[in-house]
Design a protein around this motif. Sequence first.
Motif, PDB file in Angstrom:
ATOM      1  N   ASN A 175       0.817  -1.216   0.000  1.00  0.00           N
ATOM      2  CA  ASN A 175       0.000   0.000   0.000  1.00  0.00           C
ATOM      3  C   ASN A 175       0.851   1.268   0.000  1.00  0.00           C
ATOM      4  N   ARG A 176       2.158   1.101  -0.198  1.00  0.00           N
ATOM      5  CA  ARG A 176       3.134   2.194  -0.154  1.00  0.00           C
ATOM      6  C   ARG A 176       3.101   2.901   1.201  1.00  0.00           C
ATOM      7  N   GLU A 177       2.919   2.096   2.237  1.00  0.00           N
ATOM      8  CA  GLU A 177       2.926   2.584   3.613  1.00  0.00           C
ATOM      9  C   GLU A 177       3.965   1.785   4.403  1.00  0.00           C
ATOM     10  N   ILE A 178       4.250   2.241   5.628  1.00  0.00           N
ATOM     11  CA  ILE A 178       5.099   1.469   6.530  1.00  0.00           C
ATOM     12  C   ILE A 178       4.181   0.567   7.346  1.00  0.00           C
ATOM     13  N   SER A 179       4.384  -0.731   7.243  1.00  0.00           N
ATOM     14  CA  SER A 179       3.481  -1.694   7.879  1.00  0.00           C
ATOM     15  C   SER A 179       3.581  -1.633   9.405  1.00  0.00           C
ATOM     16  N   LYS A 180       2.579  -2.197  10.057  1.00  0.00           N
ATOM     17  CA  LYS A 180       2.553  -2.251  11.531  1.00  0.00           C
ATOM     18  C   LYS A 180       3.783  -2.994  12.066  1.00  0.00           C
ATOM     19  N   ARG A 181       4.118  -4.108  11.453  1.00  0.00           N
ATOM     20  CA  ARG A 181       5.272  -4.885  11.924  1.00  0.00           C
ATOM     21  C   ARG A 181       6.565  -4.077  11.788  1.00  0.00           C
ATOM     22  N   THR A 182       6.706  -3.353  10.690  1.00  0.00           N
ATOM     23  CA  THR A 182       7.917  -2.557  10.479  1.00  0.00           C
ATOM     24  C   THR A 182       7.985  -1.409  11.483  1.00  0.00           C
ATOM     25  N   ARG A 183       6.846  -0.737  11.728  1.00  0.00           N
ATOM     26  CA  ARG A 183       6.835   0.340  12.719  1.00  0.00           C
ATOM     27  C   ARG A 183       7.206  -0.186  14.107  1.00  0.00           C
ATOM     28  N   GLU A 184       6.714  -1.358  14.424  1.00  0.00           N
ATOM     29  CA  GLU A 184       7.000  -1.945  15.740  1.00  0.00           C
ATOM     30  C   GLU A 184       8.472  -2.332  15.872  1.00  0.00           C
ATOM     31  N   ALA A 185       9.058  -2.821  14.782  1.00  0.00           N
ATOM     32  CA  ALA A 185      10.477  -3.198  14.812  1.00  0.00           C
ATOM     33  C   ALA A 185      11.353  -1.966  15.070  1.00  0.00           C
ATOM     34  N   PHE A 186      11.069  -0.866  14.385  1.00  0.00           N
ATOM     35  CA  PHE A 186      11.843   0.356  14.605  1.00  0.00           C
ATOM     36  C   PHE A 186      11.578   0.933  15.989  1.00  0.00           C
ATOM     37  N   ALA A 187      10.339   0.841  16.459  1.00  0.00           N
ATOM     38  CA  ALA A 187       9.997   1.380  17.783  1.00  0.00           C
ATOM     39  C   ALA A 187      10.712   0.634  18.901  1.00  0.00           C
ATOM     40  N   ALA A 188      11.083  -0.622  18.653  1.00  0.00           N
ATOM     41  CA  ALA A 188      11.775  -1.424  19.664  1.00  0.00           C
ATOM     42  C   ALA A 188      13.251  -1.052  19.801  1.00  0.00           C
ATOM     43  N   LEU A 189      13.770  -0.280  18.858  1.00  0.00           N
ATOM     44  CA  LEU A 189      15.164   0.171  18.940  1.00  0.00           C
ATOM     45  C   LEU A 189      15.264   1.323  19.935  1.00  0.00           C
ATOM     46  N   PRO A 190      16.450   1.546  20.521  1.00  0.00           N
ATOM     47  CA  PRO A 190      16.601   2.685  21.443  1.00  0.00           C
ATOM     48  C   PRO A 190      16.260   4.005  20.756  1.00  0.00           C
ATOM     49  N   ALA A 191      15.758   4.953  21.519  1.00  0.00           N
ATOM     50  CA  ALA A 191      15.337   6.242  20.958  1.00  0.00           C
ATOM     51  C   ALA A 191      16.498   6.998  20.331  1.00  0.00           C
ATOM     52  N   ASN A 192      17.719   6.763  20.824  1.00  0.00           N
ATOM     53  CA  ASN A 192      18.886   7.468  20.294  1.00  0.00           C
ATOM     54  C   ASN A 192      19.617   6.682  19.201  1.00  0.00           C
ATOM     55  N   PHE A 193      18.991   5.619  18.718  1.00  0.00           N
ATOM     56  CA  PHE A 193      19.571   4.801  17.648  1.00  0.00           C
ATOM     57  C   PHE A 193      19.239   5.481  16.306  1.00  0.00           C
ATOM     58  N   PRO A 194      20.237   5.977  15.555  1.00  0.00           N
ATOM     59  CA  PRO A 194      19.930   6.716  14.327  1.00  0.00           C
ATOM     60  C   PRO A 194      19.283   5.834  13.250  1.00  0.00           C
ATOM     61  N   VAL A 195      18.182   6.332  12.707  1.00  0.00           N
ATOM     62  CA  VAL A 195      17.498   5.694  11.580  1.00  0.00           C
ATOM     63  C   VAL A 195      17.470   6.730  10.455  1.00  0.00           C
ATOM     64  N   ILE A 196      18.209   6.461   9.390  1.00  0.00           N
ATOM     65  CA  ILE A 196      18.424   7.437   8.324  1.00  0.00           C
ATOM     66  C   ILE A 196      17.727   6.955   7.056  1.00  0.00           C
ATOM     67  N   LEU A 197      16.728   7.689   6.612  1.00  0.00           N
ATOM     68  CA  LEU A 197      16.059   7.379   5.346  1.00  0.00           C
ATOM     69  C   LEU A 197      16.868   7.959   4.202  1.00  0.00           C
ATOM     70  N   ALA A 198      17.052   7.159   3.144  1.00  0.00           N
ATOM     71  CA  ALA A 198      17.845   7.575   1.984  1.00  0.00           C
ATOM     72  C   ALA A 198      17.044   7.273   0.724  1.00  0.00           C
ATOM     73  N   SER A 199      16.759   8.305  -0.057  1.00  0.00           N
ATOM     74  CA  SER A 199      15.832   8.133  -1.175  1.00  0.00           C
ATOM     75  C   SER A 199      16.125   9.133  -2.283  1.00  0.00           C
ATOM     76  N   SER A 200      15.531   8.878  -3.442  1.00  0.00           N
ATOM     77  CA  SER A 200      15.543   9.885  -4.508  1.00  0.00           C
ATOM     78  C   SER A 200      14.428  10.904  -4.290  1.00  0.00           C
ATOM     79  N   ARG A 201      13.632  10.715  -3.249  1.00  0.00           N
ATOM     80  CA  ARG A 201      12.508  11.615  -2.957  1.00  0.00           C
ATOM     81  C   ARG A 201      12.981  12.978  -2.447  1.00  0.00           C
ATOM     82  N   MET A 202      12.065  13.946  -2.491  1.00  0.00           N
ATOM     83  CA  MET A 202      12.276  15.263  -1.904  1.00  0.00           C
ATOM     84  C   MET A 202      11.989  15.206  -0.401  1.00  0.00           C
ATOM     85  N   PRO A 203      12.448  16.201   0.382  1.00  0.00           N
ATOM     86  CA  PRO A 203      12.235  16.146   1.838  1.00  0.00           C
ATOM     87  C   PRO A 203      10.792  15.950   2.256  1.00  0.00           C
TER      88      PRO A 203
END
Length: 271
Positions: free
Chosen positions: A18-46
């Motif tokens: 659906n071109r969305e971030i799934s519930k499982r994926t959101r939960e996996a990232f949420a389980a990481l420490p708050a200060n753990f850098p998650v960097i999105l890299a894309s050809s998209r605009m900000p």
Amino acid sequence: MRIKAICTDIDGTLLDQNREISKRTREAFAALPANFPVILASSRMPAAMTHLQKDLQRENNPIICYNGGFVIHPPKDQHSALSSTWIEAKICGKIVELARNKEIHISLYSANEWYAPQVDKWTEKEEKATKVKAGILKNAVVIDSWQREQRGAHKVMCMGEATAIQWLYGQLEQNFSSLLHLYRSKDTYIEIAPRSISKATGLELILKNYDIAMEEVMAFGDNFNDIDLLKSVGLGIAVGNAREEVKAVAKKLTANSKADGVAMAIEEHLL
């Protein structure tokens, strides 16, 4: 190997059917420490990336836009880029001139601005995919303005039927291969960026602000513009739907993007 940060592509990698971030994926990232850098890299605009950061609860993390042409940290201040690399306005004009009299849509991007020459099926398709509204302005008007302001394009995107796009790709390769990186994300698209940048160069720049080495990063990707990134980090992972050339350079494979491949890899290696 201790992983201290994640850098991930978006389309075809992080998003579900659906071109969305799934519930499982959101939960996996949420389980990481708050200060753990998650960097999105894309050809998209900000603007097409920040709503995804919100979904991941990583709104204050850096983003690599336009395949490394525009690198922001923090993303809330889009006028203080760590790095900004343009295609000169006069080169943009030459690209537009090459495509004249062909049925090819050319969109121009700079910082958080997207200018489409008219509302057509290509404009509507991109608006739906990225959740960003285009400004409607003729290419010549935008380029003239950029020349006066000594600005340029972070990305030029050419869209059209496959035969026309293949023709244009050949012309661009012949005339600008030393200056421009030409990326065929689909057979109906050419995404054009400066030759000197990549997602890997953007990530290297960001990591200078952290006590993190490239070898301590887990990265995900699926397409040609992810190859340098996956080769440059300690743990480069290709999703199951990745191109064979991407799988060939990856250190590991995970499931298809539509089957939560990124979440599965995070669960396996970090949780």
